[in-house]
Design a protein around this motif. Structure first.
Motif: not given
Length: 206
Positions: A123-130, A132-137
């Motif tokens: 289960v993943a939560a997207v902390g940032h998406y622009d 081009v790139n995403s950062m997930t928890l």
């Protein structure tokens, strides 16, 4: 489990990590314990290249996971490829909704990567998406007979807006720090005399 107390234990190191990034390790540890996740991590995704990266990880060797990720094309990963068109800051993805584990276990991506680390559900939560790139928890479960229950998922979803907020602050502080570093470098390399004055015109730097 008292959900409010559990949430407080998770959020304390998360917000402290804004000024002390090493506290992210304590954050992933606390999140792992409260959700009974065998793997908890903060992962990057270069969407265009289809490559993943590891920022923080609890439950496995980060170097090993990063190495395995480098050889995995996320474009052909059924879980990731199905989530990618819907990426957005704050979005939560459950692999059971993307492709149930019974079907995922028959894919090359599962056998090449997820099986190595015993991932049966993520289960993943997207902390940032622009775009081009995403950062997930992410939190992961290694028992195919016991997926995350409503309490565990509920606590994770309560963490998500705080994770998005904290990560946005971290990015902003990093941007400001890089601007300060650039300004200081420009001052040091300037061929002319320059002075930095305080509000009451006292000399701060020459």
């Amino acid at each position: 489990m008292n959900d409010d107390h559990a949430l407080a234990r998770v959020l304390e190191p998360l917000y402290e990590s804004i000024l002390d990034p090493d506290r992210l390790d304590d954050f992933t540890l606390q999140l792992s314990q409260t959700t009974r996740s065998h793997l908890t991590g903060i992962l990057g995704h270069d969407v265009a290249c289809g490559r993943g990266s590891v920022a923080r990880l609890h439950g496995a060797d980060p170097v090993q996971v990063a190495t395995e990720l480098q050889s995995l094309d996320l474009h052909v990963d059924p879980w990731v490829s199905r989530a990618t068109p819907h990426l957005a800051t704050g979005r939560v993805f459950d692999t059971e909704d993307l492709l149930p584990i019974a079907k995922m276990r028959r894919t090359d991506a599962y056998n090449a990567y997820y099986r190595v680390f015993g991932v049966e559900q993520q289960v993943a939560a997207v902390g940032h998406y622009d775009g081009v790139n995403s950062m997930t928890l992410s939190i992961c479960r290694d028992d195919r007979h016991r997926l995350f229950d409503d309490n565990e998922l509920g606590l994770f979803k309560r963490v998500v807006p705080h994770w998005v907020n904290a990560y946005a602050i971290m990015r902003r502080l990093d941007l400001l720090q890089r601007r300060v570093d650039s300004l200081e470098m420009a001052l040091e390399q300037s061929p002319m005399a320059m002075f930095t004055l305080s509000a009451n015109r006292k000399l701060l730097r020459a």
